[in-house]
Scaffold this active site. Structure first.
Site, PDB file in Angstrom:
ATOM      1  N   CYS A  53       0.825  -1.210   0.000  1.00  0.00           N
ATOM      2  CA  CYS A  53       0.000   0.000   0.000  1.00  0.00           C
ATOM      3  C   CYS A  53       0.858   1.259   0.000  1.00  0.00           C
ATOM      4  O   CYS A  53       1.415   1.645   1.032  1.00  0.00           O
ATOM      5  CB  CYS A  53      -0.922  -0.018   1.224  1.00  0.00           C
ATOM      6  SG  CYS A  53      -1.882   1.487   1.401  1.00  0.00           S
TER       7      CYS A  53
ATOM      8  N   CYS B 158      -0.378   4.112   2.247  1.00  0.00           N
ATOM      9  CA  CYS B 158      -0.094   3.927   3.684  1.00  0.00           C
ATOM     10  C   CYS B 158       1.392   4.143   3.991  1.00  0.00           C
ATOM     11  O   CYS B 158       1.729   4.802   4.966  1.00  0.00           O
ATOM     12  CB  CYS B 158      -0.446   2.508   4.143  1.00  0.00           C
ATOM     13  SG  CYS B 158      -1.921   1.810   3.417  1.00  0.00           S
ATOM     14  N   ASP B 159       2.273   3.564   3.189  1.00  0.00           N
ATOM     15  CA  ASP B 159       3.686   3.492   3.569  1.00  0.00           C
ATOM     16  C   ASP B 159       4.625   4.374   2.744  1.00  0.00           C
ATOM     17  O   ASP B 159       5.796   4.520   3.104  1.00  0.00           O
ATOM     18  CB  ASP B 159       4.175   2.027   3.466  1.00  0.00           C
ATOM     19  CG  ASP B 159       3.358   1.114   4.362  1.00  0.00           C
ATOM     20  OD1 ASP B 159       2.912   1.588   5.419  1.00  0.00           O
ATOM     21  OD2 ASP B 159       3.153  -0.064   4.011  1.00  0.00           O
TER      22      ASP B 159
END
Ligand code: NAP
Length: 314
Positions: free
Chosen positions: A131, A134-135
């Site tokens: 993701c 997200c990261d």
């Protein structure tokens, strides 16, 4: 145990839209969501192909609005992972609770597909990710590899150029599968390099990722590419494990329905990414969610012996 008319499993665009339609049809409806509502769409940075937003809309924002609208219509939303359905009794079981309904809508979506190479599990969270939204910010100024050639991989690669020094997109064929508009943007982006006809055979590093082994499928040549992040974006697998043996599905686990979203089991409907279909988009998930809720409402009203009022005021 509280009784509902309809239980919806999954809180992505399909489930939330089903919730809006079912609640507006005065069905007592409960939506059970494993994590936070929003599904994969909430992990997408910007959504540019959902009508009504010519400038695009942030994925989390669109999903928050859908959730807000669903709650306003009276939809109950709880957290929980559904582990089992008892079809005959209409019981939906989570790890610690049971809920009962006359009809069930499966909108459980899909998980990211794993690459299945050495180092992938070991370095998960230490450079390996599924993701970018997200990261991605953790990889500022670093070199990142993205694996895959579909819409998701190209979108992730484009997004990651905001943080990375360089993004290397590795794809197993000589052409990308992604929509042409995305391909055009990626090709025009100087920070993205392409390695085609190639597969990753191993992800290496001790405390964190520091390189990947790549093999050219045509020349069989192998080389190592230094990088600190590996974002795997090679498709999805339907989240339908808990329905195996219960509802008809294809060999990949996608649920089979008719055009009204009815599954092989009376009173159970399916919509969104967990369903076998041609196009997996937010817009198609929403359309199917509406259809599933409409069909489930009709089913419940017939069970209750209520006159079916047609489709006015829904
Ligand atoms: P996808 O369209 O299925 O693409 C998966 C990509 O990964 C393909 O390029 C595939 O290669 C490659 N791949 C699959 N297995 C692999 C393996 N074992 N090793 C290496 N590469 C592998 O999946 P997606 O991009 O996640 O998208 C899922 C669905 O969501 C699609 O229907 C997509 O259109 C939709 N989506 C839409 C948008 C948008 O409209 N903006 C954004 C994201 C996703 P091949 O090409 O060789 O098969």
């Amino acid at each position: 145990m509280k009784d509902y008319d309809i239980i919806i499993i999954g809180g992505g665009p399909a489930g939330l839209t089903a919730g809006i339609y079912a609640s507006r049809a005065r069905m007592r409806t409960l939506l059970i969501e494993r994590l936070a509502p929003g599904g994969q769409a909430a992990l997408t940075e910007i959504i540019e192909n959902y009508p009504g937003f010519p400038e695009g809309i942030l994925g989390p924002k669109l999903m928050e609005k859908m959730r807000e609208q669903a709650i306003k219509t009276g939809l109950g939303i709880i957290s929980g992972e559904v582990t089992e359905i008892e079809v005959k009794k209409g019981i939906v079981k989570t790890k610690d609770r049971e809920h009962k309904a006359l009809a069930i809508i499966i909108a459980s979506g899909a998980h990211p597909q794993k690459l299945g190479v050495l180092g992938e599990d070991l370095l998960l969270g230490k450079g390996v990710s599924y993701c970018a939204t997200c990261d991605g910010p953790l990889f500022k100024g670093q070199d990142i590899v993205v694996v895959g050639g579909g819409d998701s991989a190209v979108e992730e690669a484009l997004f990651l150029t905001k943080f990375a020094k360089k993004v290397i997109l590795i794809h197993r064929r000589d052409r990308l599968r992604a929509a042409k508009i995305l391909q055009g943007r990626a090709l025009a982006n100087e920070r993205i390099e392409f390695i085609l006809d190639s597969v990753i055979t191993e992800i290496l590093g001790k405390k964190g990722v520091n390189r990947v082994k790549v093999k050219n499928k045509k020349t069989k040549e192998e080389k190592e590419i230094p990088c600190q992040g590996v974002f795997i974006s090679i498709g999805i697998i339907p989240a339908t494990e808990f329905l195996k043996g219960l509802i008809n599905m294809d060999e990949k686990g996608y649920l089979l329905t008719d055009e009204d979203m009815k599954t092989s089991v009376a009173g159970i409907y399916a919509c969104g990414d967990c369903r076998k279909k041609l196009l997996r988009q937010i817009i198609t998930a929403c359309g199917e969610g509406a259809l599933a809720a409409f069909a489930a409402t009709k089913y419940v009203e017939e069970l209750k012996g209520m006159a079916y009022p047609g489709n006015s005021d829904r």
